[in-house]
Design a protein around this motif. Structure first.
Motif, PDB file in Angstrom:
ATOM      1  N   GLY A 147      21.667  10.847  -3.213  1.00 51.97           N
ATOM      2  CA  GLY A 147      20.657  11.282  -4.167  1.00 51.97           C
ATOM      3  C   GLY A 147      19.560  10.257  -4.353  1.00 51.97           C
ATOM      4  N   ARG A 148      19.920   8.991  -4.338  1.00 47.63           N
ATOM      5  CA  ARG A 148      18.911   7.929  -4.460  1.00 47.63           C
ATOM      6  C   ARG A 148      18.065   7.835  -3.195  1.00 47.63           C
ATOM      7  N   VAL A 149      18.660   8.130  -2.049  1.00 47.44           N
ATOM      8  CA  VAL A 149      17.876   8.157  -0.811  1.00 47.44           C
ATOM      9  C   VAL A 149      16.803   9.238  -0.884  1.00 47.44           C
ATOM     10  N   LEU A 150      17.171  10.399  -1.391  1.00 49.12           N
ATOM     11  CA  LEU A 150      16.184  11.477  -1.500  1.00 49.12           C
ATOM     12  C   LEU A 150      15.018  11.066  -2.384  1.00 49.12           C
ATOM     13  N   ASP A 151      15.310  10.400  -3.489  1.00 48.81           N
ATOM     14  CA  ASP A 151      14.231   9.896  -4.358  1.00 48.81           C
ATOM     15  C   ASP A 151      13.375   8.876  -3.623  1.00 48.81           C
ATOM     16  N   ALA A 152      14.026   7.987  -2.861  1.00 49.81           N
ATOM     17  CA  ALA A 152      13.305   6.922  -2.160  1.00 49.81           C
ATOM     18  C   ALA A 152      12.369   7.483  -1.104  1.00 49.81           C
ATOM     19  N   VAL A 153      12.815   8.506  -0.385  1.00 49.14           N
ATOM     20  CA  VAL A 153      11.956   9.108   0.643  1.00 49.14           C
ATOM     21  C   VAL A 153      10.749   9.779  -0.007  1.00 49.14           C
ATOM     22  N   GLU A 154      10.957  10.449  -1.118  1.00 46.04           N
ATOM     23  CA  GLU A 154       9.836  11.084  -1.822  1.00 46.04           C
ATOM     24  C   GLU A 154       8.828  10.055  -2.313  1.00 46.04           C
ATOM     25  N   ASN A 155       9.313   8.882  -2.725  1.00 45.87           N
ATOM     26  CA  ASN A 155       8.429   7.851  -3.273  1.00 45.87           C
ATOM     27  C   ASN A 155       7.903   6.874  -2.225  1.00 45.87           C
ATOM     28  N   PHE A 156       8.162   7.157  -0.964  1.00 49.24           N
ATOM     29  CA  PHE A 156       7.716   6.265   0.109  1.00 49.24           C
ATOM     30  C   PHE A 156       6.235   6.548   0.383  1.00 49.24           C
ATOM     31  N   ARG A 157       5.376   5.854  -0.368  1.00 51.12           N
ATOM     32  CA  ARG A 157       3.929   6.089  -0.319  1.00 51.12           C
ATOM     33  C   ARG A 157       3.206   4.757  -0.259  1.00 51.12           C
ATOM     34  N   PHE A 158       2.197   4.679   0.572  1.00 53.15           N
ATOM     35  CA  PHE A 158       1.406   3.450   0.702  1.00 53.15           C
ATOM     36  C   PHE A 158       0.138   3.611  -0.122  1.00 53.15           C
ATOM     37  N   ASP A 159       0.222   3.187  -1.396  1.00 46.28           N
ATOM     38  CA  ASP A 159      -0.940   3.310  -2.273  1.00 46.28           C
ATOM     39  C   ASP A 159      -1.900   2.148  -2.045  1.00 46.28           C
ATOM     40  N   ALA A 160      -2.962   2.117  -2.826  1.00 43.64           N
ATOM     41  CA  ALA A 160      -4.011   1.119  -2.603  1.00 43.64           C
ATOM     42  C   ALA A 160      -3.479  -0.301  -2.746  1.00 43.64           C
ATOM     43  N   GLY A 161      -2.629  -0.538  -3.728  1.00 39.32           N
ATOM     44  CA  GLY A 161      -2.095  -1.882  -3.918  1.00 39.32           C
ATOM     45  C   GLY A 161      -1.235  -2.331  -2.758  1.00 39.32           C
ATOM     46  N   VAL A 162      -0.402  -1.442  -2.265  1.00 37.39           N
ATOM     47  CA  VAL A 162       0.460  -1.767  -1.128  1.00 37.39           C
ATOM     48  C   VAL A 162      -0.372  -2.007   0.115  1.00 37.39           C
ATOM     49  N   LEU A 163      -1.336  -1.137   0.367  1.00 39.63           N
ATOM     50  CA  LEU A 163      -2.196  -1.301   1.544  1.00 39.63           C
ATOM     51  C   LEU A 163      -3.002  -2.589   1.454  1.00 39.63           C
ATOM     52  N   GLY A 164      -3.439  -2.941   0.227  1.00 34.24           N
ATOM     53  CA  GLY A 164      -4.179  -4.185   0.054  1.00 34.24           C
ATOM     54  C   GLY A 164      -3.332  -5.396   0.396  1.00 34.24           C
ATOM     55  N   PHE A 165      -2.068  -5.368   0.006  1.00 32.81           N
ATOM     56  CA  PHE A 165      -1.153  -6.454   0.347  1.00 32.81           C
ATOM     57  C   PHE A 165      -1.000  -6.577   1.863  1.00 32.81           C
ATOM     58  N   LEU A 166      -0.795  -5.461   2.544  1.00 26.46           N
ATOM     59  CA  LEU A 166      -0.615  -5.484   4.002  1.00 26.46           C
ATOM     60  C   LEU A 166      -1.886  -5.970   4.706  1.00 26.46           C
ATOM     61  N   ARG A 167      -3.041  -5.593   4.147  1.00 26.15           N
ATOM     62  CA  ARG A 167      -4.314  -6.018   4.743  1.00 26.15           C
ATOM     63  C   ARG A 167      -4.531  -7.521   4.522  1.00 26.15           C
ATOM     64  N   GLU A 168      -4.271  -7.983   3.316  1.00 20.86           N
ATOM     65  CA  GLU A 168      -4.464  -9.399   2.996  1.00 20.86           C
ATOM     66  C   GLU A 168      -3.585 -10.293   3.855  1.00 20.86           C
ATOM     67  N   ARG A 169      -2.355  -9.885   4.074  1.00 19.56           N
ATOM     68  CA  ARG A 169      -1.425 -10.670   4.882  1.00 19.56           C
ATOM     69  C   ARG A 169      -1.612 -10.453   6.384  1.00 19.56           C
ATOM     70  N   GLN A 170      -2.480  -9.512   6.734  1.00 17.69           N
ATOM     71  CA  GLN A 170      -2.740  -9.176   8.145  1.00 17.69           C
ATOM     72  C   GLN A 170      -1.438  -8.814   8.879  1.00 17.69           C
ATOM     73  N   ILE A 171      -0.639  -8.028   8.200  1.00 15.82           N
ATOM     74  CA  ILE A 171       0.640  -7.623   8.782  1.00 15.82           C
ATOM     75  C   ILE A 171       0.439  -6.565   9.850  1.00 15.82           C
TER      76      ILE A 171
END
Length: 448
Positions: free
Chosen positions: A62-86
């Motif tokens: 049940g927690r996996v189902l919630d996690a998959v639904e919430n697996f979203r790359f919002d602006a803050g997450v994308l900004g972190f990935l961009r800043e770190r050049q991942i």
């Protein structure tokens, strides 16, 4: 309302960074290579059970189902990935639109499993499936380990209820997940209020030694607790002298005293003495609850003691010596090209050291004997044999990206009770042994 909609503080706004960096770097390379869109099948399984365990317990679905639904790359997450050049910009653009659109099948939560069981099967493009590896494994490995320990403890306890009280022995968010997994495994209540709030698990709790030590005398402490919580409360009787405390407890609360709790000493001996004393004082209905670093072996050793309930903390939330289920998430089949109709090709890692796996998109069934007791876990590829068609284990959890199999936690808990009851009697033995069911493989085509 689903508790997933409440926005509780034990949730996180996005699960996208609950992952390892190489998931994203693999994605970037696959996008550049033109292979990211290939239809792929990943499976979660374990190559072995923890030493001495007879079965595993699926928990955390049940927690996996919630996690998959919430697996979203919002602006803050994308900004972190961009800043770190991942990852590079084209990959960031792809991630910004990420929504899992594939299918997930799995053993229903609460079911038991064995080495090689395809506990969960994730299907979709390579790109969208590979990103989910770490978060799925972190949930299933933790929760299944706790549920397996809880199952062994509840089996040892028989009809006596178990209280989960391990929040102070683990990470604060892990404690909530552990309470949930313990409930799946057979525990009746939890002391953790966040778990009660998040998952509706019944909560219990009265007082600790600090409350007794706060007052000028044990009698004053007992009187304050009874006046506040009623005669049906549970009084902690081992702060000073147990015999004197039991006498005082009954004098203060009367024979209607709900329970006494013992948290130290030789629990077997003390429980017998306390039961005799309570009966002599007329408190024949007063229950005895024992705590103090219990595990399944200690619980089993108290089977003949006049104990009414057990409280378990440290050993439960650490998996009773096995804090992970050692599950892995492996690519077992992939399409020959990006063509949606391209056939699947079985793939598998081949190496020494016990890390081999079996390729192909798999089904699983549990074959019963003539008496209806399970005798083998059958795992195969291709067509399911007719005699096993009614005994298949995998159910559809997510279809085309939509969760279709959320269940009340009580349904999951009851399923585990039934699944364990369907195993040979030796499954509940605490002595070391091999898995109670052998895993048999039936090889066929991987399927399309």
């Amino acid at each position: 309302m689903s508790t997933a909609d409440l926005g509780l503080p034990v949730d996180v706004p996005s699960t996208a960074l609950f992952t390892d960096q190489y998931e994203l770097t693999m994605l970037q390379a696959a996008l550049k290579a033109g292979t990211a869109g290939r239809r792929s099948v990943f499976e979660v399984f374990t190559r072995r059970l923890p030493e001495g365990r007879r079965y595993g317990v699926v928990a955390g679905t049940g927690r996996v189902l919630d996690a998959v639904e919430n697996f979203r790359f919002d602006a803050g997450v994308l900004g972190f990935l961009r800043e770190r050049q991942i990852v590079d910009e084209p990959t960031l653009e792809w991630l910004a639109a990420y929504r899992f659109s594939g299918d997930v099948w799995g053993y229903p939560e609460g079911e038991v499993y064995f080495p090689g069981s395809p506990i969960m099967r994730v299907e979709g493009s390579f790109a969208e499936c590979v990103l989910l590896e770490t978060v799925i494994l972190s949930i299933l490995n933790h929760d299944s380990a706790i549920a397996a320990a809880a199952s062994r403890m509840s089996s040892a306890a028989g009809q006596r209820p178990l209280i989960e009280m391990g929040a102070r022995r683990t990470h604060e968010l892990a404690a909530v997940a552990a309470s949930r997994a313990a409930y799946v495994g057979g525990f009746a209540t939890t002391s953790d209020l966040a778990a009660g709030f998040r998952y509706g698990i019944p909560t219990v709790g009265t007082s600790a030694h600090a409350f007794t030590l706060l007052h000028d005398s044990e009698r004053d402490a007992f009187r304050a607790q009874v006046e506040s919580l009623g005669r049906g409360t549970t009084l902690l009787v081992d702060t000073y002298d147990v015999t004197e405390a039991v006498r005082t407890a009954v004098e203060v609360a009367g024979p209607e005293l709900g329970a006494v709790r013992i948290d130290s000493g030789d629990l077997l001996l003390v429980a017998h003495r306390v039961r005799q004393q309570l009966d002599e004082l007329g408190a024949t209905d007063t229950r005895i609850i024992v705590t103090s670093d219990l595990d399944e072996y200690a619980i089993a050793s108290l089977a003949a003691a006049p104990v009414d309930a057990y409280g378990v903390g440290t050993q439960l939330v650490t998996g009773s010596g096995h804090p992970t289920a050692s599950m892995v998430y492996k690519l077992v089949a992939r399409a020959e090209s990006d063509d949606p109709k391209a056939p699947l090709v079985p793939v598998a890692k081949k190496s020494s050291g016990g890390k081999t796996s079996v390729g192909g998109r798999k089904w699983a069934a549990r074959r019963p004997d003539a008496d209806g007791v399970a005798e083998a876990e059958v795992v195969g590829t291709g067509q399911v044999p007719a005699e096993l068609a009614d005994h298949q284990l995998l159910v559809e959890l997510i279809k085309s990206g939509e969760v279709i199999a959320r269940e009340p936690l009580d349904v999951v808990r009851d399923r585990h009770t039934a699944a364990r009851a369907g195993l040979p009697l030796s499954a509940t033995q605490l002595s070391r042994g091999e898995p109670v069911l052998p895993t048999e493989y039936v090889q066929g085509r991987s399927g399309s």
